[in-house]
Design an enzyme around this catalytic site. Structure first.
Site, PDB file in Angstrom:
ATOM      1  N   ASP A  34      -3.756  -1.502  -6.409  1.00  0.00           N
ATOM      2  CA  ASP A  34      -4.446  -2.576  -5.693  1.00  0.00           C
ATOM      3  C   ASP A  34      -3.466  -3.319  -4.797  1.00  0.00           C
ATOM      4  OD1 ASP A  34      -6.672  -1.885  -6.977  1.00  0.00           O
ATOM      5  OD2 ASP A  34      -6.904  -3.733  -8.156  1.00  0.00           O
ATOM      6  N   LYS A 116     -34.628   6.865 -10.384  1.00  0.00           N
ATOM      7  CA  LYS A 116     -35.084   5.564  -9.895  1.00  0.00           C
ATOM      8  C   LYS A 116     -34.028   4.535 -10.275  1.00  0.00           C
ATOM      9  CE  LYS A 116     -39.223   2.832  -9.332  1.00  0.00           C
ATOM     10  NZ  LYS A 116     -38.676   1.489  -9.452  1.00  0.00           N
TER      11      LYS A 116
END
Ligand code: IVH
Length: 817
Positions: A34, A116
Site C-alpha cells: 500500500d 443475483k
C-alpha cells in the site's frame, strides 16, 4: 522537469497505477505494498499540480475523491430501471419457461444465467468514451447523481479507449462492499466503540450517499456489471454484450453461464446454492435472461418487469432450535456482546450452535425467555442470527432473560453510554480481556518487542493470576518455580455467566477414558457435531464398544458424567462444554466436596490453579489422569526462553517504552517525538500544557491524554516498578563531544534541507557548541537556520513570532567554522 518529461512520466505513472488497481479489484492480488502504491499516486498528484494542463479527467488521481456533495441532484434515467419478477420454486420456473415458449411460439431460445447480486443498482453513462454520469436506481425513473462518489471506485473505467467504442452507451450493474471489507470496517468500528454497520448492502448504499467523496474512496467499494444499453452497440445477444463489457475493462462476475435448456438453469441454481457463500459478496438468488435481443423484444414487458427475465430467490434458510444459555463476551475495548448457546441444528450446510444477540436491545426486541425455542436464520457469511422466538413452545417455568449488570470477567458494574446500544465494562486497567489488549500492545514488535510472549501465553498468565498489568511481566522471573506446570493455553476453557468454569467435552472425555487418543475423540466429536449433548455421550459409549477399548470402565465413567450432568440442572448446559467441577468431582469425589470444587472453579481459570487451591495430596496415578484435562504446560525450556525475551526488552530505548505504556492517542511517531523533545519521563510528566503544545504534532487531545495518564496513581505505580526493573525512562545520552561554547544558552531550530548537515548531525552539532536544539517553531527560539525549501507555513509562523531566520553560512560563521 520539462513539460514533455512530465507528460511522459504522468502517462507512465497512470498506466502503472491502473494496472495495480485492476489487479487488486479483479484478481484480489497486490504486487506492491500500500505504501509503494501511495508513493506512485503522490508523485502523480504532485506532477499534475505542477503541470495543471496535463491533468486528465480519467487520471487515476481523480479516484481519491475530494468533491463534497451537499445534496445529490436527481436525474431522469434514459430508459427505466425495471425490477425483476421473483420465483421461489422449480414449478414457478417451469411456468416461466412455458410462458416464454408460448410467447415466442417455439422452443428455439437460450437462457443466460447470472447470480443475483445483493448490492445497490447503478447506471453509468459514457459519452465519447468518458464516464459522464453515475445515477442510482431511485424509483426506477429518476435516481440520484452520485458521479463524484462512483469515480472513486478504482476499477470502474473512467474512460474507454480503443476503436469501435460507441459514442454513447449506458452500463448497469450492482455496487457492493466486499464482505471482507465490511467485516474489516466493523472490526475497526467495534474497536473505536462506534455503532456497527448492519449489513454489507446497507453499508454500500450508505457509502454511496456520503457527502465527502474522500471518505468513499477509502471504503473500497466494488461493482459487478450485467447490462449494456445504447443505440449503436452492434450486438444481438446478451452474451455478446457481456463479452464487450469484459473487453472494455468492466468488472463482470465470472459466475455467468449460457444455458440451452431449463434443466441447465436448474442445475446452475443447484450448483450455486452453497457455492455462492464463497463469493466476495452476498447473493440472494439467480437471474435468468433470454439471451437473444430480438426474442426479448418479441416477449416485451408487463407493467413493471420484463417477460424475458426472472429471478429465482434462494430461501433464507431457517431452523428452529432451543436456547440453552447465554454467554457474554467482553472485547478488548470492554464492549459486551451477548451470545446465544443453542442446541445444535443444521442450517445452510453447517451446524449452528451459537448466534450473536448483539446487545440488550436485541434481546428485549426478541422478547427471549430462558429455554425458549427460537428461529435462526443464516444469510451468507455472517454469523447466524435469531429472528424470532416460538411462544407456542415456551415452557411454563421460563422467565425473561435478565441482562447482566456486572462484567462476567471482572465483576465491575457495566455502563451504557448515552445513545449507545452496547454495554461496556469501564474497568480498563484490570478487566482481563482489556488487560490482554494492553499487554499485547506492550509486548508488540514496535513497542517492547517480547516475541516469546504470544497472545495465548499472555491470556493464560492473566487468567491464572500471574499478570494483572504490564509491570507484572517483569515479576515473572522471580516466580519461575510457580510457572512450572502451569497451563499454557486457555482455549479449552469457557466461563459461564454465573462465573463457573467449563471445559471442552473433548478434554473431559479424554481424561475420563483410558486407551483412547485425543485425536480419536476429536474426530468422533466432529462427526457427531449435530447431536445434542446427551445423545453425543450415548453415541460415544457405543463407539467405545466398537473400538473395544477398556469397555466396562470407560463406559462406566461416561455414564457417571451423564448422571453428574443430569443431577445438576442448576448448572446451565453449553454445547461442547461441561462444568470443570463436575468432571473433577468424578476424580476427587471421595476427597473433597463438590461445593468446594465449584467455588474454586469460579475463582480460577484453569485446572492447574483449581488443584493448587484445593491443596490435595494426590497419588501419582490420579494426578496423571487429571493431567489429561490440562492443556500444554509451561516447562523449563519455554520458561527460560520467555524470561530471556523479557530481560532483553529492558534494553529498549525510552521512545519504545513510552509507546509501550499505552498513553491514549500516543502512536509510535508521537512517542518518538516526545521522547526526544523532553528526554525523560519526569520531564514529560512535569511539562506544562504550553510546553507540550510547543512540540510539533501535539494538540489539545494529546495534552489531555497525557494529563489523564499521569493523573492516575496506578500508572505512576506501574512506571515506578518498571523503573525499578531497569527499563529506560530517559533517552540515552551519547558521549557528547564539546566543540565550543559559541551557542551557550541559545535555543536553535533548523528547518528545510541543509548543505552541510544531515538531520541528526545538526542536533549534535548545536549541542556540541553548547546550544539547545528545539524541535518546533516557538517564540522561545533564539533563531532558526533556514535551509532550502523551508516549509512556507513554518516560515510564516516564525516571522509572526518575530524569530530571526539566518542562513546556513551565517550559522557556520557564528560558531566559527
Ligand atoms: S438485470 C430488467 N441482473 O436486481 C432486468 N439485475 O430486481 C434488469 N440485480 O434492479 C436487471 N443482480 O439491482 C440483473 N445479475 C443481475 C442482477 C440484477 C442483481 C438487481 C438489480 C435490479 C434488481 C431487479
Amino acid at each position: 522537469m520539462t513539460h514533455a518529461e512530465a507528460a511522459a512520466r504522468i502517462t507512465e505513472l497512470s498506466e502503472q497505477i491502473n494496472h495495480y488497481n485492476q489487479l487488486y479489484y479483479q484478481e484480489s492480488k497486490s504486487e506492491i505494498s500500500d505504501y509503494e502504491f501511495d508513493q506512485l499516486l503522490e508523485e502523480l498528484i504532485r506532477l499534475e499540480t505542477e503541470f495543471p494542463d496535463l491533468l486528465n479527467l480519467d487520471s487515476p488521481s481523480q479516484r481519491i475523491g475530494g468533491a463534497i456533495t451537499k445534496e445529490f441532484k436527481t436525474v431522469a434515467h434514459e430508459s427505466r430501471m425495471l425490477s425483476l419478477g421473483n420465483t421461489y420454486s422449480k414449478e414457478e420456473l417451469i411456468a416461466f419457461d412455458e410462458r416464454v415458449a408460448k410467447g415466442l411460439g417455439h422452443t428455439n431460445y437460450e437462457y443466460f444465467c447470472e447470480m443475483k447480486f445483493d448490492g445497490v443498482a447503478i447506471s453509468l453513462v459514457y459519452e465519447n468514451g468518458q464516464l459522464v454520469r453515475a445515477v442510482t436506481r431511485g424509483d426506477g425513473t429518476r435516481g440520484d447523481d452520485v458521479t463524484a462518489n462512483v469515480r472513486t471506485i478504482r476499477n470502474i473505467p473512467l474512460r474507454i479507449g480503443g476503436t469501435n467504442v460507441p459514442g454513447k452507451f449506458e452500463v448497469r450493474g450492482e455496487i457492493f462492499l466486499p464482505l471482507k471489507e465490511f467485516l474489516k470496517i466493523n472490526v475497526e468500528r467495534e474497536e473505536k466503540g462506534e455503532a456497527l454497520l448492519a449489513n454489507p448492502r446497507n453499508a454500500a448504499s450508505g457509502t454511496l450517499k456520503m457527502q465527502d467523496s474522500r471518505v468513499v474512496a477509502k471504503r473500497r467499494l466494488n461493482c459487478y456489471f450485467y447490462q449494456l444499453l445504447g443505440d449503436e452497440i452492434g450486438v444481438s445477444k446478451h452474451e455478446e454484450a457481456i463479452h464487450l463489457l469484459e473487453k472494455w475493462g468492466f468488472n463482470v462476475s465470472p459466475t455467468y453461464l449460457k444455458a440451452g435448456k431449463l434443466e441447465e438453469v436448474l442445475s446452475y441454481i443447484e450448483e450455486w446454492r452453497e457455492k455462492r457463500f464463497s463469493l466476495p459478496l452476498d447473493t440472494d438468488g439467480v437471474v435468468l435472461k433470454v439471451n437473444d435481443y430480438d426474442q426479448r423484444e418479441e416477449l416485451g414487458f408487463t407493467a413493471k418487469t420484463p417477460r424475458w427475465a426472472i429471478a429465482y430467490k434462494y430461501k433464507a434458510e431457517n431452523a428452529e432450535t432451543q436456547l440453552l444459555s447465554i454467554t457474554y463476551q467482553v472485547g478488548r475495548t470492554g464492549a459486551i456482546t451477548p451470545v446465544a448457546n443453542l442446541s445444535p441444528v443444521s442450517l445452510a450446510g453447517t451446524t449452528v450452535k451459537r448466534a450473536s444477540l448483539h446487545n440488550a436491545n436485541e434481546i428485549e426486541r426478541l422478547g427471549i425467555h430462558t429455554e425458549d425455542f427460537v428461529f435462526v436464520e443464516k444469510g451468507g457469511e455472517i454469523i447466524p442470527k435469531i429472528t424470532a422466538v416460538n411462544p407456542a413452545r415456551r415452557e411454563s417455568g421460563s422467565s425473561p432473560i435478565q441482562y447482566i449488570d456486572s462484567c462476567p470477567e471482572c465483576g465491575t458494574e457495566l455502563i451504557r453510554r448515552d445513545g449507545e446500544a452496547k454495554h461496556y465494562c469501564p474497568n480498563t486497567t484490570s478487566c482481563p480481556p482489556q488487560v490482554l489488549g494492553r499487554i499485547e500492545h506492550f509486548v508488540s514488535k514496535r513497542a517492547m518487542d517480547i516475541d516469546s510472549l504470544g497472545t495465548e501465553r499472555i491470556r493464560a498468565l492473566i487468567d491464572q493470576g500471574f499478570i494483572r498489568n504490564y509491570a507484572d511481566i517483569y515479576e515473572l522471573e522471580s516466580r519461575q518455580s510457580e510457572l512450572l506446570g502451569l497451563e499454557m493455553s486457555q482455549d479449552q476453557y469457557e466461563r459461564e455467566t454465573s462465573g463457573t468454569l467449563y471445559i471442552t467435552l473433548q478434554k473431559a472425555l479424554f481424561a475420563l477414558t483410558e486407551g483412547i487418543s485425543a485425536k480419536q475423540i476429536q474426530d468422533f466429536l466432529e462427526e457427531k457435531t449435530e447431536l445434542p449433548l446427551f445423545e453425543t455421550l450415548k453415541a460415544f459409549q457405543d463407539q467405545i464398544r466398537i473400538w473395544k477399548k477398556k469397555v466396562p470402565s470407560n463406559v462406566e465413567l461416561v455414564n457417571r458424567l451423564i448422571y453428574q450432568l443430569k443431577d445438576h440442572p442448576e448448572l446451565p448446559k453449553m454445547e461442547d462444554f461441561v462444568p470443570v467441577a463436575l468432571v473433577l468431582e468424578l476424580f476427587l469425589g471421595r476427597r473433597v466436596e463438590l461445593a468446594q470444587i465449584l467455588e474454586a472453579s469460579k475463582k480460577h481459570g484453569a485446572v492447574h490453579m483449581i488443584l493448587l487451591d484445593l491443596n490435595l495430596d494426590l497419588p501419582g496415578e490420579l494426578s496423571e489422569r487429571i493431567k489429561k484435562l490440562k492443556s500444554n504446560t509451561f516447562q523449563e525450556g519455554v520458561i527460560s526462553n520467555m524470561i530471556a525475551g523479557i530481560n532483553a526488552s529492558k534494553a529498549q530505548p525510552f521512545e519504545k517504552v513510552l509507546f509501550a505504556i499505552g498513553i491514549r492517542n500516543i502512536g509510535e511517531n508521537t512517542a518518538q517525538l516526545l521522547a526526544r523533545h523532553f528526554g525523560s519521563i519526569d520531564k514529560l510528566q512535569a511539562a506544562t500544557s504550553e510546553q507540550l503544545l510547543d512540540v510539533n504534532g501535539v494538540g489539545e487531545t494529546l495534552v489531555h491524554s497525557i494529563r489523564e495518564f499521569f493523573a492516575q496513581q496506578e500508572n505512576l505505580d506501574h512506571i515506578a516498578k518498571l523503573q525499578a526493573h531497569g527499563l529506560n525512562f530517559e533517552i540515552e545520552h551519547k558521549e557528547s563531544v564539546q566543540l565550543g561554547t559559541a551557542l551557550a544558552g541559545k535555543r536553535v531550530l533548523a528547518s528545510g534541507k541543509l548543505q552541510n548537515f544531515k538531520r541528526d548531525e545538526i542536533v549534535d552539532f548545536v549541542q556540541a557548541h553548547g546550544g539547545q536544539y528545539i524541535s518546533s517553531v516557538s517564540k522561545n527560539l533564539d533563531f532558526i537556520i533556514e535551509g532550502e525549501e523551508m516549509g512556507p507555513s513554518k516560515k510564516e509562523k516564525a516571522v509572526k513570532l518575530g524569530v530571526p531566520l539566518i542562513s546556513e553560512e551565517e550559522f557556520l560563521r557564528m560558531v566559527g567554522n
